[in-house]
Write an enzyme that holds these catalytic residues in place. Sequence first.
Site, PDB file in Angstrom:
ATOM      1  N   ASN A  48       0.825  -1.206   0.000  1.00 39.31           N
ATOM      2  CA  ASN A  48       0.000   0.000   0.000  1.00 39.31           C
ATOM      3  C   ASN A  48       0.859   1.256   0.000  1.00 39.31           C
ATOM      4  O   ASN A  48       0.595   2.220  -0.737  1.00 39.31           O
ATOM      5  CB  ASN A  48      -0.906   0.018   1.239  1.00 39.31           C
ATOM      6  CG  ASN A  48      -2.060  -0.964   1.147  1.00 39.31           C
ATOM      7  OD1 ASN A  48      -2.331  -1.531   0.090  1.00 39.31           O
ATOM      8  ND2 ASN A  48      -2.742  -1.168   2.258  1.00 39.31           N
ATOM      9  N   HIS A 437     -14.611   1.842 -15.642  1.00 37.51           N
ATOM     10  CA  HIS A 437     -14.527   1.132 -14.367  1.00 37.51           C
ATOM     11  C   HIS A 437     -15.806   0.360 -14.058  1.00 37.51           C
ATOM     12  O   HIS A 437     -15.870  -0.385 -13.079  1.00 37.51           O
ATOM     13  CB  HIS A 437     -14.226   2.150 -13.253  1.00 37.51           C
ATOM     14  CG  HIS A 437     -13.779   1.553 -11.967  1.00 37.51           C
ATOM     15  ND1 HIS A 437     -14.538   1.614 -10.812  1.00 37.51           N
ATOM     16  CD2 HIS A 437     -12.663   0.875 -11.640  1.00 37.51           C
ATOM     17  CE1 HIS A 437     -13.901   1.009  -9.828  1.00 37.51           C
ATOM     18  NE2 HIS A 437     -12.764   0.547 -10.297  1.00 37.51           N
ATOM     19  N   ARG A 566     -14.295   2.103   3.914  1.00 32.98           N
ATOM     20  CA  ARG A 566     -13.107   1.331   4.279  1.00 32.98           C
ATOM     21  C   ARG A 566     -11.846   2.184   4.353  1.00 32.98           C
ATOM     22  O   ARG A 566     -11.055   2.058   5.271  1.00 32.98           O
ATOM     23  CB  ARG A 566     -12.880   0.205   3.258  1.00 32.98           C
ATOM     24  CG  ARG A 566     -11.712  -0.717   3.630  1.00 32.98           C
ATOM     25  CD  ARG A 566     -11.260  -1.560   2.452  1.00 32.98           C
ATOM     26  NE  ARG A 566     -10.451  -0.817   1.502  1.00 32.98           N
ATOM     27  CZ  ARG A 566     -10.610  -0.843   0.185  1.00 32.98           C
ATOM     28  NH1 ARG A 566     -11.554  -1.563  -0.350  1.00 32.98           N
ATOM     29  NH2 ARG A 566      -9.818  -0.138  -0.603  1.00 32.98           N
ATOM     30  N   HIS A 594     -15.016  -4.264  -0.272  1.00 32.94           N
ATOM     31  CA  HIS A 594     -14.904  -3.666  -1.607  1.00 32.94           C
ATOM     32  C   HIS A 594     -16.251  -3.312  -2.227  1.00 32.94           C
ATOM     33  O   HIS A 594     -16.303  -2.544  -3.185  1.00 32.94           O
ATOM     34  CB  HIS A 594     -14.154  -4.641  -2.521  1.00 32.94           C
ATOM     35  CG  HIS A 594     -13.695  -4.053  -3.815  1.00 32.94           C
ATOM     36  ND1 HIS A 594     -14.324  -4.310  -5.017  1.00 32.94           N
ATOM     37  CD2 HIS A 594     -12.673  -3.211  -4.111  1.00 32.94           C
ATOM     38  CE1 HIS A 594     -13.698  -3.668  -5.992  1.00 32.94           C
ATOM     39  NE2 HIS A 594     -12.702  -2.986  -5.473  1.00 32.94           N
TER      40      HIS A 594
END
Length: 693
Positions: A48, A437, A566, A594
Amino acid sequence: MHKDIKTGNYVNRDLSWVEFNRRVLQEAQDATTPMLERMRFLGIVASNLDEFVSVRLAETKEKIKAGFTQKDFTGYTPSGLYRRLIKRTGAMVAEQYKTYRELIRLLAKKGVHIQEYVDLNVTQQRAMDQYYHDIIFPVLTPMAIDQSRPFPLVHNKSVYLSVMLQKEDEQDGEPFMAIVQVPSNLPRIVKVPLRANSKKKSFILIEDLIKQHVHTLFSGYVSLAVQEFRVTRNADLSINEEEAEDLLEAIEKELRRRRRGAPVRLEVCKDFRSDALQELQEEFEIQDPIFEIDGPLDLSFLAGFVDSLEGFSHLKYGPVQPVYPPEFLPRESHFELLRRQDVLVHHPYESFEPVTDFILEASEDPQVLAIKMTLYRVNGDSRLIPALALAAESGKQVTVVVELKARFDEERNIAWARKLEKAGCHVVYGLVGLKTHAKIILVVRREQQGLRRYVHVGTGNYNESTAKVYTDVGLFTSNPIIGEDASELFNEITGYSGPKALQAFRVAPDGMKDELFTLIRRETEHALKGKRSRIIAKINSLSHQEMIDQLYVASQAGVQIDLIVRGVCCLRPGVEGLSENIRVISIVDRFLEHSRLFYFENDGNPDVFISSADWMSRNLNRRIELMCPVFDPSLKKMLVDILNLSLNDNVKARELMPNGNYIFVKNEKPPLRSQTEAMGIIPWKPAQWSVLT
């Protein structure tokens, strides 16, 4: 609107991201998390941070370099933000490596040892010597640096050794510098043969072996210091799509340029030699950040190490076997089932196989005329690609919208695009200036009553690997309204068709944002009139200023708002006069949360949506995103149950405080861990934790 002069009405996006990665680090520090999973979380923290540095921190440095001094909507200038980010990430890295050293100590007690060469016995050292000479040495390339050999290209995020040398016969001469890349195509961590009469498993890092044998690379020289370093480069692509004659070739060119992107961060091992550091700083033209690391550089290797370690399953999470959705059992035709009912699938608790089977069945069915699909991130061994190729080869019209600009998956997507084109598929790269997307499949089938459209809409990528570790939902339907909208959407992406009035879908960048604002304002009006109002949104990130402002207005009108975010959240909840009716929680657990789910109460007649879009500027303004309503009452109830489960988590949920910090949710209710609970209630049962009252 209420003004908080000290902190402002918003949390900075990048600082919020640092806090998210800190929550991931907390999972590595949690003693109740299985030990090897704690190591995996440490690897995720490292990955990350790499992406954050190469994209977000790089962008901030570029703004400073260009002379930008304007404050963003959270009140930070680029230089002020940069200083704060360096301070916070530096503190987090120190904490990360403190955790690493603690875990290494605890793992040793469990029989897993990561050792240094000097700690091995003679027999083990001989085995490692042989491994070095047979496997590692032939791959290494020592690169000297002098007047005739300029500083070589240092690859992005690769570990290198800086070697300071002196000629054997010139003990008082100036030192020479060379570098050696630690091979990225060999295992980073090497298994050491067992000691006699010992069950403990020992491992050694490949760079430790190279350091021990570095003399084999520089005969006639004495090494003065052999130390690790690593460079992170700007990895953002810069493509002028308007002028690019061939987008695929343009992206391939940019990918080559990315390898030479401007250095953003330099990591060095502890006590790095000063003259070597100065040489690196001059070469990379980087003064900060210089991160001095007390441990192995780049802990992202830990995830692969955990996966490869055998015999220690008791130190990992127990296996999860996703359930094949009961609606599809026995495994009848998708088309027959979907003519009767819509189906909602909840991953990873339920299997991704129905999606793959949907494409496979469509590719083999002679009545299927066309298959259209979007692909954003696809796993390397995807069964979807061969199925689409088979459909094209059998004469079906197959159209695949491949997003070439999916960050860090560009090369893989280029390979898929070429393979699909070779098989006869129509491959489209989306619209200029926009990333595609949206997650959607459209199958057109000839039936007795005429043509019928079958659709799958998802919140996550068509990726069989991530579907096992990401929480997502997918809707299967043959609803004619959704089918017609799906056709219109693909026509807009692949042709010259302009935006049309869609019946069910809302698509970014043309209409989704406005529709969300309309829904929020409707809840605001209901609250002002004393009617039932409520908003719940489950998203990955919230950073769109106008969206936040709309939520603030709704809160001030009395709308109860629950946000399950999140990652990044720029909204500041619980501020008197501004957002006291807004609650924000973040769940970080075994699976990556997600799914994007939206609930609007509408005075007792709720609207429920699934979506591919987070509430960020890039999603709402610069991407093709999809928001799809769920019409079936039983499926609406299932989505509400999923939201309720998250809202009642008091084990892995953290609540965002007005000051921007997160604290674990604590209450008097029995412990409820939403992901663990979800694993036990598939097939989905009515929720017992309803808060929608």
